[in-house]
Motif scaffolding. Sequence first.
Motif, mmCIF file in Angstrom:
data_model
loop_
_atom_site.group_PDB
_atom_site.id
_atom_site.type_symbol
_atom_site.label_atom_id
_atom_site.label_comp_id
_atom_site.label_asym_id
_atom_site.label_seq_id
_atom_site.Cartn_x
_atom_site.Cartn_y
_atom_site.Cartn_z
ATOM 1 N N MET A 87 0.835 -1.206 0.000
ATOM 2 C CA MET A 87 0.000 0.000 0.000
ATOM 3 C C MET A 87 0.873 1.261 0.000
ATOM 4 N N GLU A 88 1.935 1.217 0.782
ATOM 5 C CA GLU A 88 2.860 2.369 0.823
ATOM 6 C C GLU A 88 3.453 2.617 -0.572
ATOM 7 N N ARG A 89 3.825 1.528 -1.227
ATOM 8 C CA ARG A 89 4.418 1.668 -2.569
ATOM 9 C C ARG A 89 3.401 2.248 -3.553
ATOM 10 N N CYS A 90 2.134 1.815 -3.423
ATOM 11 C CA CYS A 90 1.087 2.345 -4.311
ATOM 12 C C CYS A 90 0.943 3.854 -4.094
ATOM 13 N N ALA A 91 0.959 4.265 -2.813
ATOM 14 C CA ALA A 91 0.810 5.699 -2.508
ATOM 15 C C ALA A 91 1.928 6.499 -3.174
ATOM 16 N N ASP A 92 3.144 5.962 -3.129
ATOM 17 C CA ASP A 92 4.288 6.663 -3.752
ATOM 18 C C ASP A 92 4.159 6.672 -5.264
ATOM 19 N N LYS A 93 3.902 5.498 -5.817
ATOM 20 C CA LYS A 93 3.907 5.363 -7.280
ATOM 21 C C LYS A 93 2.862 6.265 -7.945
ATOM 22 N N TYR A 94 1.694 6.386 -7.299
ATOM 23 C CA TYR A 94 0.611 7.146 -7.946
ATOM 24 C C TYR A 94 0.530 8.597 -7.446
ATOM 25 N N GLY A 95 1.503 8.999 -6.630
ATOM 26 C CA GLY A 95 1.594 10.411 -6.221
ATOM 27 C C GLY A 95 0.533 10.841 -5.227
ATOM 28 N N VAL A 96 0.133 9.921 -4.344
ATOM 29 C CA VAL A 96 -0.928 10.243 -3.381
ATOM 30 C C VAL A 96 -0.385 11.041 -2.185
ATOM 31 N N ARG A 97 0.914 10.897 -1.896
ATOM 32 C CA ARG A 97 1.492 11.459 -0.659
ATOM 33 C C ARG A 97 1.081 12.905 -0.372
ATOM 34 N N GLY A 98 1.186 13.746 -1.395
ATOM 35 C CA GLY A 98 0.925 15.171 -1.196
ATOM 36 C C GLY A 98 -0.520 15.463 -0.814
ATOM 37 N N HIS A 99 -1.392 14.489 -0.973
ATOM 38 C CA HIS A 99 -2.812 14.698 -0.675
ATOM 39 C C HIS A 99 -3.190 14.164 0.700
ATOM 40 N N LEU A 100 -2.251 13.434 1.328
ATOM 41 C CA LEU A 100 -2.566 12.806 2.616
ATOM 42 C C LEU A 100 -2.420 13.801 3.755
ATOM 43 N N ARG A 101 -3.412 13.823 4.637
ATOM 44 C CA ARG A 101 -3.329 14.659 5.847
ATOM 45 C C ARG A 101 -3.456 13.725 7.040
ATOM 46 N N PHE A 102 -2.310 13.421 7.671
ATOM 47 C CA PHE A 102 -2.332 12.488 8.798
ATOM 48 C C PHE A 102 -2.764 13.198 10.078
ATOM 49 N N ASN A 103 -3.035 12.408 11.094
ATOM 50 C CA ASN A 103 -3.493 12.924 12.401
ATOM 51 C C ASN A 103 -4.678 13.863 12.219
ATOM 52 N N SER A 104 -5.520 13.545 11.270
ATOM 53 C CA SER A 104 -6.691 14.381 10.965
ATOM 54 C C SER A 104 -7.940 13.529 11.144
ATOM 55 N N GLU A 105 -8.354 13.400 12.379
ATOM 56 C CA GLU A 105 -9.531 12.572 12.653
ATOM 57 C C GLU A 105 -10.803 13.372 12.404
ATOM 58 N N VAL A 106 -11.604 12.901 11.487
ATOM 59 C CA VAL A 106 -12.844 13.610 11.168
ATOM 60 C C VAL A 106 -13.857 13.348 12.280
ATOM 61 N N VAL A 107 -14.429 14.432 12.792
ATOM 62 C CA VAL A 107 -15.418 14.252 13.862
ATOM 63 C C VAL A 107 -16.814 14.658 13.412
ATOM 64 N N ARG A 108 -16.883 15.546 12.402
ATOM 65 C CA ARG A 108 -18.195 16.071 12.028
ATOM 66 C C ARG A 108 -18.194 16.476 10.555
ATOM 67 N N CYS A 109 -19.248 16.076 9.840
ATOM 68 C CA CYS A 109 -19.412 16.487 8.441
ATOM 69 C C CYS A 109 -20.827 17.045 8.312
ATOM 70 N N GLU A 110 -20.954 18.214 7.674
ATOM 71 C CA GLU A 110 -22.287 18.832 7.523
ATOM 72 C C GLU A 110 -22.505 19.194 6.066
ATOM 73 N N TRP A 111 -23.668 18.848 5.577
ATOM 74 C CA TRP A 111 -24.034 19.223 4.216
ATOM 75 C C TRP A 111 -24.602 20.634 4.243
ATOM 76 N N ASP A 112 -24.027 21.524 3.437
ATOM 77 C CA ASP A 112 -24.541 22.894 3.334
ATOM 78 C C ASP A 112 -25.518 22.917 2.152
ATOM 79 N N GLU A 113 -26.782 22.903 2.491
ATOM 80 C CA GLU A 113 -27.838 22.761 1.473
ATOM 81 C C GLU A 113 -27.811 23.921 0.477
ATOM 82 N N ARG A 114 -27.615 25.139 1.004
ATOM 83 C CA ARG A 114 -27.716 26.314 0.142
ATOM 84 C C ARG A 114 -26.569 26.356 -0.876
ATOM 85 N N ARG A 115 -25.396 25.963 -0.400
ATOM 86 C CA ARG A 115 -24.228 26.075 -1.294
ATOM 87 C C ARG A 115 -23.841 24.749 -1.955
ATOM 88 N N SER A 116 -24.553 23.704 -1.585
ATOM 89 C CA SER A 116 -24.295 22.375 -2.159
ATOM 90 C C SER A 116 -22.849 21.916 -1.964
#
Length: 502
Positions: A87-116
Motif C-alpha cells: 500500500m505504501e508503494r502504491c501511494a508513492d507510485k501514484y503520487g498520493v502522498r501530497g494529498h494525505l493529511r495524517f493525524n486528521s480525525e474527522v469528527v463532524r461532516c455537515e451538508w450545506d444545502e444552500r451552497r451544495s
Amino acid sequence: MKQEPELEFVVVGAGFAGLGMAIALLREGLRDFVVLEKASALGGTWRDNTYPGCACDVPSHLYSYSFEQNPKWSRLFAPQQEIWDYMERCADKYGVRGHLRFNSEVVRCEWDERRSFWRVHTKSGEAYTARYLVFGTGPLSQPSYPAIKGMDEFRGRAFHSQRWDHSFDVSDKTVALIGTGASAIQIVPQIQPKVKKLHLFQRTPPWIMPKPDRAVSPAMQRVFEKYPVTQRALRNTLWTLMDLRGFGFSVAPSILRWTERQCIAHIERQVGDPELQKRLVPDYRAGCKRILIADDYYPAVSKPNVELVTDGITELREHSVVTNDGRERQVDAVIYGTGFRVTDFLSPMTVLGRGGRDLNDAWRNGIEGYMGMLVSGYPNFFMLLGPNSGLGHSSMIFMIESQVHYALEVIKGLTARGAKAFDVKPREQAAFNARVQERLSKTVWATGCRSWYLDANGRNTTVWPGITAEYWLRTRRPTFQHLDLDPEPRLTTFSKGHTATA
Ligand code: NAP
C-alpha cells in the motif's frame, strides 16, 4: 461566506478504500482533494492489525489492486507487513502522498444545502469544504469488546487483537484468548509454542478449510514480472473460483455440505482426541459465518498447553476468568479476539445531511444504503464498503474498485448534466433494500447462525447478496433515474457518453 467549496473532494480514511479512491482521482486528472486520516500512517486494517500471524486469508494475487499487480508477493497469502508495504508503494507510485493529511480525525461532516457542499471538521480543529465527500473508513475498524462482568477489575494485561500490545511478552505466561474467529485462529498457532498455558474461550466453533498456502518461488516471481499476463490469468482464475463458491452462498446453500465434509475431514486428520474433535465441529451451515482457512490451528489447539474452553465466561476478577461451571482460571493476560462493531462503524463521527439529519439517527433502526455506497438524504456522499457491500467469499478490493468506478461515473454524469449535487431518491433506496433483503433471506447467511453479518434486529446489513461479477456489472453505469439532481439538468446539457441507463 464563500459560495464555492475549497476542494472538489474530501476522502476520509487512507486504507485500501480511501487510497483506491485517491489513486482513481489522480488517474482521472482530478487533483483537487485531500485524504484525511486519523492515524499517522496509511494502511487501515493492514496498519492496525499487527497481531502475531496476521495475514490475508484471500490470495494476494487477487487481494490487490487490479491496476497494480505485484509480481513479488512472497506467498499466496501474504503476511500483514507485506500488504502494508504494498500500500505504501502504491501511494508513492501514484503520487498520493501530497494529498494525505495524517493525524486528521474527522469528527463532524455537515451538508450545506444552500451552497451544495460539505463542511468537514477534524478533532484538531481544521475545517475543509468540498463538493463531494467520500468515506473509506471501512466496517472493520472499531474493536468490539464483550460485556463481561468485572472487566474493569482485571489487573493483568488486557488488549484487543487489533490493538496488540507488543510490550507484552507472552513467553511462559498464562493467557486467556476470547474468541475463535478469523483473527484468533491466526494468533493461536503463533503464541501456543511460547505460552505456559493458553485458555482458548470458544463460544461457537468456526468452519475451517485447509489453507492452500505456499511460497511463490523466485522463478515464478520472475515469470509474473516478465509476463504479466500469467499473473493476470492466475488472478482471473482465483476470482472465478471464489465467485463460484459465492454462487453457492447466495443461491444454493445446500451445496456447502460438500465444504462441511472437507472441514470435518480436516479436523479428523489434524486432531487425535475424539472428544476435542466433537467440540470443534460447528453445528450450523458452512458459510453462515465466514469460512476460515488454516493448517496450523487444529494442531496448536491439540497441544497439551492449550485448553479449549466451551463454557461461557461469567466474570473477570483481578487475576482470573470465571466460567459458568463455577471454575476460576488464573491468567496473566486476556486477549480479546472478539471482532468489530460492524454495524456501528460511523461512530464517533457525526454526519449531518439534508435538514441537519444525523446519519447515526437515520440509521437508528439499522444501516441502509443504495448500491452499498449512497444514502438518501446525504447528497454528494459516497460510502465505500457501505451497507450490504461486504463479502463472505472473495476480495474486498474488487468491491472497492467497482465502487470507485461507480462514484467516478456518477460525478462525470453530474458534470455532463451541469448539476452540482445528487441525492438518491428515497423510494429507490427503499426498493433496492427490499430486493436485497428478499434475496438475502434465501442465502446461507439466513440459515440460522448468529454472525456479525446480522444487526441487532437480525437483519443482514453487511453482505452483498450475490456474486462479485453481478456487483461489477451493476456498478458499470449509474442509473441516473434513481437520483435527484440539483439543479435538474436541461436536456441539452446531456452528454452522449453519460446518458441515463436502466
Ligand atoms: P470475528 O470473526 O467476528 O470473531 C469474533 C470471535 O469472538 C468469534 O469467535 C465470536 O464468537 C467471539 N466472541 C464475540 N463476542 C464474544 C463474547 N461476548 N463472548 C465470547 N466470545 C465472543 O472477529 P475477527 O476474528 O476479528 O474477524 C473479523 C473479520 O475481520 C473477519 O470475519 C474477516 O472479515 C476479517 N479478518 C480477515 C482476516 C483476513 O485474513 N483477511 C483476518 C482476520 C480478520 P461467536 O462466533 O459465537 O460470535
